[in-house]
Enzyme design. Structure first.
Site, PDB file in Angstrom:
ATOM      1  N   HIS A  84      35.621  42.445  -1.456  1.00 24.85           N
ATOM      2  CA  HIS A  84      34.674  43.359  -1.376  1.00 24.85           C
ATOM      3  C   HIS A  84      33.428  43.299  -2.735  1.00 24.85           C
ATOM      4  CE1 HIS A  84      37.439  47.065  -0.425  1.00 24.85           C
ATOM      5  NE2 HIS A  84      38.445  46.658  -1.403  1.00 24.85           N
ATOM      6  N   ASN A 157      38.585  53.679   0.951  1.00 22.99           N
ATOM      7  CA  ASN A 157      37.959  53.014   2.258  1.00 22.99           C
ATOM      8  C   ASN A 157      37.543  53.919   3.283  1.00 22.99           C
ATOM      9  OD1 ASN A 157      38.715  50.472   1.299  1.00 22.99           O
ATOM     10  ND2 ASN A 157      41.000  50.128   0.944  1.00 22.99           N
ATOM     11  N   TYR A 371      40.565  47.814 -12.606  1.00 16.35           N
ATOM     12  CA  TYR A 371      39.260  47.786 -12.375  1.00 16.35           C
ATOM     13  C   TYR A 371      38.740  47.651 -13.181  1.00 16.35           C
ATOM     14  CZ  TYR A 371      40.071  49.281  -7.751  1.00 16.35           C
ATOM     15  OH  TYR A 371      40.514  49.128  -6.303  1.00 16.35           O
TER      16      TYR A 371
HETATM   17 FE1  HDE Z   1      40.664  47.734  -4.953  1.00 10.98          FE
HETATM   18  N1  HDE Z   1      40.322  46.262  -5.872  1.00 10.98           N
HETATM   19  N2  HDE Z   1      42.844  47.356  -5.651  1.00 10.98           N
HETATM   20  N3  HDE Z   1      41.226  49.024  -3.047  1.00 10.98           N
HETATM   21  N4  HDE Z   1      38.689  48.332  -3.820  1.00 10.98           N
HETATM   22  C1  HDE Z   1      38.675  46.145  -6.367  1.00 10.98           C
HETATM   23  O1  HDE Z   1      37.354  45.780  -8.375  1.00 10.98           O
HETATM   24  C2  HDE Z   1      42.595  46.598  -6.747  1.00 10.98           C
HETATM   25  C3  HDE Z   1      42.932  49.825  -2.706  1.00 10.98           C
HETATM   26  C4  HDE Z   1      38.815  48.529  -3.547  1.00 10.98           C
HETATM   27  O2  HDE Z   1      31.734  48.058  -3.984  1.00 10.98           O
HETATM   28  C5  HDE Z   1      38.294  45.056  -6.987  1.00 10.98           C
HETATM   29  O3  HDE Z   1      35.155  45.987  -9.040  1.00 10.98           O
HETATM   30  C6  HDE Z   1      43.902  46.230  -6.544  1.00 10.98           C
HETATM   31  C7  HDE Z   1      42.934  50.865  -2.463  1.00 10.98           C
HETATM   32  C8  HDE Z   1      37.012  49.046  -3.483  1.00 10.98           C
HETATM   33  O4  HDE Z   1      32.649  47.409  -6.172  1.00 10.98           O
HETATM   34  C9  HDE Z   1      39.882  45.217  -8.301  1.00 10.98           C
HETATM   35  C10 HDE Z   1      44.712  46.569  -5.339  1.00 10.98           C
HETATM   36  C11 HDE Z   1      41.638  50.626  -2.192  1.00 10.98           C
HETATM   37  C12 HDE Z   1      36.533  47.988  -3.607  1.00 10.98           C
HETATM   38  C13 HDE Z   1      40.603  45.945  -7.151  1.00 10.98           C
HETATM   39  C14 HDE Z   1      43.667  47.918  -4.663  1.00 10.98           C
HETATM   40  C15 HDE Z   1      40.353  49.569  -2.674  1.00 10.98           C
HETATM   41  C16 HDE Z   1      37.782  47.925  -4.483  1.00 10.98           C
HETATM   42  C17 HDE Z   1      37.714  43.905  -7.366  1.00 10.98           C
HETATM   43  C18 HDE Z   1      46.136  46.947  -5.031  1.00 10.98           C
HETATM   44  C19 HDE Z   1      41.682  52.049  -0.953  1.00 10.98           C
HETATM   45  C20 HDE Z   1      35.154  47.736  -3.876  1.00 10.98           C
HETATM   46  C21 HDE Z   1      36.053  43.868  -7.544  1.00 10.98           C
HETATM   47  C22 HDE Z   1      47.064  47.882  -6.063  1.00 10.98           C
HETATM   48  C23 HDE Z   1      41.446  53.113  -1.813  1.00 10.98           C
HETATM   49  C24 HDE Z   1      34.110  48.879  -4.717  1.00 10.98           C
HETATM   50  C25 HDE Z   1      36.029  45.499  -8.404  1.00 10.98           C
HETATM   51  C26 HDE Z   1      32.609  48.090  -5.516  1.00 10.98           C
HETATM   52  C27 HDE Z   1      37.583  46.090  -5.282  1.00 10.98           C
HETATM   53  C28 HDE Z   1      41.829  46.062  -7.435  1.00 10.98           C
HETATM   54  C29 HDE Z   1      43.785  48.334  -3.721  1.00 10.98           C
HETATM   55  C30 HDE Z   1      39.416  49.770  -2.663  1.00 10.98           C
HETATM   56  C31 HDE Z   1      39.995  43.381  -8.167  1.00 10.98           C
HETATM   57  C32 HDE Z   1      45.033  45.569  -8.169  1.00 10.98           C
HETATM   58  C33 HDE Z   1      44.132  51.065  -1.772  1.00 10.98           C
HETATM   59  C34 HDE Z   1      36.202  50.131  -2.326  1.00 10.98           C
HETATM   60  O5  HDE Z   1      39.639  45.401  -8.618  1.00 10.98           O
END
Ligand code: HDE
Length: 700
Positions: A84, A157, A371
Site C-alpha cells: 500500500h 480494502n 501494523y
Molecule cells: Fe495490510 N498491511 N496486511 N491488509 N493493509 C499494511 O501497514 C498486513 C491485509 C491494508 O493506508 C502495512 O502501515 C498483513 C488485509 C491497508 O496506510 C502492514 C496482512 C487488508 C493498508 C500490513 C495484511 C489489508 C495496509 C504496510 C495479512 C484488508 C494501508 C504499511 C495478515 C482488510 C494502510 C502499514 C494505509 C497496510 C500488513 C492483509 C489492508 C505491513 C501482515 C486482509 C488498507 O502492516
C-alpha cells in the site's frame, strides 16, 4: 565556457547581495512574509550561495546553514510502506445515524447526529510510491475515526475477501506479486510468472482472484468504490454481550470502473488519475460520501452458515444478511501537507475502541501484530502517536515516556503506577477496553480448520453473479495476465482451477490463450458447490448509480464551435451534478462561431477521451475537417467508442466521426445534438455510464 559560468555565478551573487542590502525581498520578509531562518531559528541572510573561500574557491565547512539544509534534505525520505505504498488521503467526518447501544457500547455509535472527525487513505497494494494509479490491483480503504474513546482504525480494502487464510502466508503472496527479485520488474503488476505461480499453488486464493480479475480492480475513482472491513469483528454491549459484525462502506455515487484498455491508456495520460479526481472533487466542494453498513449476526448464525465466518476468503452474501446503514462518512478537506498527513498516517487494525473487539480470524490476528511493528520501521520511533495525524483527539494520559522524538513526557514526580503521590492516571474498569471473555480450551496446533477447506464455491458464486460483459472482462483479464507468464505450466494450472469455478470460464480462457489440450480440473479438497444462488450485490453494473452525478464529460471543440450549445450543455451537466471540460487543438482555446474565445482545459494531445466518462464532439464543419488530420483527435473518438462511452455530436462533427471509423448511426450511444431537448436526452443516456451492448462488436 569558464567565462560564461563565471558570469552566471556573478549574476546570482549580485541578486542575493541586493537582498542582503535591503532589496525588495528583504522588505517583504519584514512585512507580510515570515523571515527565512535555520531550523534553530537563526535568520538567514543568503540562501542562494554557499559560503566559499573566494568567488570560485572551495565551500567552507563553517557554513552551518548550508550543512543543515543539505543534511535535512538527505533525510527527507522515510521507508515507503511495504504494501500500500501508493496512496492518497483526505479528512472528513463520520456521522452516526442511530444509536447502536443495543449491540455495542462503542461511544461513537451512541448518539444520532453526532459527528466524529475522520481521516481516510486510499491506496493500491503492489506498486511502489511513485507507481501509477490505474494498476490492476486491490485498493486499500483505510479509515481512522478519532472517537472520544480513542482512535478506531478500520483498515479495509475495496474487495471483501483476501488472497490467503493465514497471516503466515502474507510475506509469500506479497513477495510473489512484487517485482521479481533478480530483474526488479514488473512494477505494480500481477501479470508475471511469480504471482501466478504462487496463486496456481494456492487454491484458497481463487475467490479473491475472481475479484481482482474483475473490474473491481480498476476503479474509475476512489469515490465510486465500496469498502470492506473484510474480517468478522465483534460488537460488545455494556454487559459485554457479543454480536458478530462485518463492516461495509457503500459509496453514495454508486460503483463504477474503467475497462482494461482504458486503464492502460489512463496510466500514460495521467498516472495520478485517482489522486487528481479526489483532489478536484473535494477542492470544488463535491464531497464524496459513503454509508457505513453493518452485517450483524450471532453465534447461532455463525454455526449454521455455509462457510466459516472466521475465514477471510469468504463473504456473507447481502441477500443472506442485509447490510444495515449506521452512519455516513463525508470527505470534505484535503490535507495541508501530503507528507505530514497522508505519508505519516499510521493505521493499525489493533486500534479499536471499547465496544469493538476482534474475532479469531487468523488473518486479523496476524495483522494485529504487523501494523504496530511496521509503524516503528517506517516512522522510526515508538513516539509515532505524537505526530498530529496519529494522535488521538480525545484526552489521553499514560506513563509512556522518552524515546526518539518524544514530544510529550509525564509531568510531575510519578511516572509509574500505582504510586502514593496521588499523581497520574488510573485505570477505569467500567469505561476501559475489555476483551470478549471467550472460553478457549484447545491444543496448540498448526492446523487449518476443515471449515476453511472449500476454495471454489464462493468464487463460482461471484462469477455467476456478474453480467455477461463483466464475465467477459474476467476472462479477458485472466487471459492478459496469464499471457505474460513465460511458463506454460502455470497457465495450465490456473485453467485447471478455473474449471472448478465454471467450465465456460475455463474453456474461454484456455481458448483465448491457445492451450492445445484442456487440462483436467484441479483436485479440490471439498467438492465445489453449484447450488449457491447469484448475488446481485456482487456486480458493479447491476449496482450502478441512477444518475451521472460526479462524472466528467470531455467536449472537443475547434474553430467555429457553437458557444450557445456549449453553454447549454454545461448547464445541463451542472444540473446533473456532472462536470464539463473543454478539449481543443490548442490549450489557449479556439475562436467560436460568434467570434468569442472558448478557453480550453486540455489540448487534444493532453486530454484523451480516456480521462472522461462521456464525450461530446461540438464541432463546426471547418473545425472537424482540421481535426481529421490529427491522430490524437481520431483516437479521442475511436477510444470513446471502443470504451462504450456515450458520444454526443453536432452536425459538423460527422467528418471526424467517419474518419475515426465510427458510423453516425452505429448505435443509440451516439446522440445527435441539435437543441436543448437533445442535450437532455444525451445527459439522460449518460446515466447508464456505458453502453455495454456495444462491446461485443468492438473487440478490444
Ligand atoms: Fe495490510 N498491511 N496486511 N491488509 N493493509 C499494511 O501497514 C498486513 C491485509 C491494508 O493506508 C502495512 O502501515 C498483513 C488485509 C491497508 O496506510 C502492514 C496482512 C487488508 C493498508 C500490513 C495484511 C489489508 C495496509 C504496510 C495479512 C484488508 C494501508 C504499511 C495478515 C482488510 C494502510 C502499514 C494505509 C497496510 C500488513 C492483509 C489492508 C505491513 C501482515 C486482509 C488498507 O502492516
Amino acid at each position: 565556457m569558464a567565462k560564461k559560468a563565471k558570469n552566471g555565478i556573478a549574476k546570482i551573487h549580485e541578486q542575493s547581495l541586493q537582498r542582503g542590502n535591503g532589496g525588495e525581498l528583504h522588505q517583504i520578509a519584514e512585512g507580510d512574509r515570515a523571515r527565512l531562518t535555520t531550523a534553530q531559528g537563526g535568520p538567514v541572510a543568503d540562501d542562494q550561495n554557499s559560503l566559499r573561500a573566494g568567488q570560485r574557491g572551495p565551500t567552507l565547512l563553517e557554513d552551518f546553514h548550508f550543512r543543515e539544509k543539505i543534511f535535512h534534505f538527505d533525510h527527507e525520505r522515510i521507508p515507503e510502506r511495504v504494501v500500500h505504498a501508493r496512496g492518497y488521503g483526505a479528512h472528513g467526518y463520520f456521522e452516526t445515524y442511530k444509536s447502536l447501544s443495543k449491540y455495542t457500547r462503542a461511544d461513537l455509535f451512541q448518539r444520532p447526529g453526532e459527528k466524529t472527525p475522520a481521516f481516510v487513505r486510499f491506496s493500491t497494494v503492489a506498486g511502489s510510491k511513485g507507481s501509477f494509479d490505474l494498476a490492476r490491483d486491490v485498493r486499500g480503504f483505510a479509515v481512522k475515526i478519532y472517537t472520544k474513546e480513542g482512535n478506531w482504525d478500520l483498515v479495509g480494502n475495496n474487495i471483501p475477501v483476501f488472497f490467503i487464510q493465514d497471516a503466515i502466508k502474507f510475506p509469500d503472496v506479497i513477495h510473489a506479486v512484487k517485482p521479481e527479485p533478480d530483474r526488479a520488474f514488473p512494477q505494480a503488476q500481477s501479470a508475471h510468472d511469480n504471482f501466478w505461480d504462487f496463486i496456481s499453488l494456492t487454491p484458497e486464493s481463487m475467490h479473491m482472484i475472481m475479484w481482482v480479475m474483475s473490474d473491481r480492480a480498476i476503479p474509475r475513482s476512489f469515490r465510486f468504490m465500496e469498502g470492506f472491513g473484510v474480517h468478522t469483528f465483534r460488537f460488545l454491549d455494556a454487559g459485554d454481550k457479543s454480536t458478530f459484525v462485518k463492516f461495509l462502506w457503500k459509496p453514495k455515487l454508486g460503483l463504477q470502473s474503467v475497462v482494461w484498455n482504458e486503464a492502460v491508456k489512463i496510466n500514460g495520460a495521467d498516472p495520478d488519475f485517482h489522486r487528481r479526481d479526489l483532489w478536484d472533487a473535494i477542492s470544488s466542494g463535491n464531497y464524496p460520501e459513503w454509508e457505513l453498513c453493518v452485517q450483524l449476526f450471532d453465534q447461532a448464525f455463525a454455526d449454521s452458515f455455509d462457510f466459516d465466518v472466521l475465514d477471510p476468503t469468504k463473504l456473507i452474501p447481502e441477500e443472506i444478511i442485509k447490510p444495515m446503514p449506521v452512519g455516513r462518512l463525508v470527505l470534505d478537506r484535503m490535507p495541508d501537507n501530503f507528507f505530514a498527513e497522508t505519508e505519516q498516517v499510521a493505521f493499525m487494525t489493533q486500534n479499536v475502541p471499547p465496544g469493538i473487539d476482534f474475532s479469531n480470524d487468523p488473518l486479523l490476528q496476524g495483522r494485529n501484530f504487523s501494523y504496530l511493528d511496521t509503524q516503528l520501521k517506517r516512522l522510526g520511533s515508538p513516539n509515532f502517536t505524537h505526530i498530529p495525524i496519529n494522535a488521538p483527539k480525545c484526552p489521553f494520559a499514560h506513563f509512556q515516556q522518552d524515546g526518539h522524538m518524544a514530544m510529550r513526557n509525564p509531568v510531575g514526580r510519578a511516572n509509574y503506577q500505582p504510586n502514593s503521590w496521588e499523581q497520574g492516571p488510573r485505570e477505569d474498569p467500567i469505561r476501559g477496553f475489555r476483551s470478549f471473555r471467550e472460553a478457549i480450551d484447545a491444543p496448540k496446533v498448526r492446523l487449518r480448520a476443515e471449515s476453511f477447506a472449500d476454495h471454489y464455491s464462493q468464487a463460482r458464486q461471484f462469477y455467476i453473479s456478474q453480467t455477461a460483459p463483466e464475465q467477459e472482462h474476467i476472462a479477458m483479464a485472466l487471459t492478459f495476465e496469464l499471457s505474460k507468464c513465460e511458463n506454460p505450466l502455470i497457465r495450465e494450472r490456473i485453467v485447471s482451477h478455473l474449471l472448478n469455478i465454471d467450465e465456460r470460464l475455463g474453456a474461454s480462457v484456455s481458448g483465448k490463450l491457445g492451450i492445445a489440450e484442456m487440462p483436467k480440473p484441479a483436485d479440490a479438497a471439498v467438492v465445489p458447490r453449484r447450488d449457491l444462488p447469484p448475488s446481485r450485490a456482487l456486480s458493479i453494473v447491476r449496482n450502478g448509480p441512477p444518475s451521472f452525478a460526479g462524472r466528467k464529460v470531455g467536449v472537443l471543440v475547434g474553430t467555429g464551435s457553437d458557444t450557445v450549445m456549449l453553454e447549454a450543455l454545461r448547464a445541463a451537466l451542472a444540473k446533473e451534478g456532472a462536470v464539463l471540460e473543454v478539449v481543443a487543438p490548442k490549450v489557449g482555446g479556439v475562436k467560436a462561431r460568434d467570434g468569442s474565445l472558448i478557453p480550453a482545459k486540455h489540448m487534444i494531445d493532453g486530454g484523451p477521451s480516456v480521462l472522461f466518462d462521456a464525450v461530446v464532439l461540438l464541432l463546426s464543419d471547418e473545425g472537424a475537417e482540421a481535426l481529421t488530420a490529427e491522430a490524437a483527435a481520431r483516437d479521442f473518438v475511436a477510444d470513446a467508442f471502443a470504451h462504450c462511452k456515450f458520444i454526443g455530436f453536432s452536425n459538423g462533427a460527422e467528418a471526424l466521426l467517419l474518419k475515426s471509423g465510427v458510423a453516425l448511426d452505429a448505435d443509440e450511444g451516439l446522440v445527435y445534438l441539435t437543441d436543448t431537448g437533445s442535450i437532455a436526452r444525451f445527459v439522460k443516456a449518460c446515466r447508464q455510464l456505458r453502453l455495454w451492448a456495444r462491446e461485443a462488436g468492438v473487440k478490444l
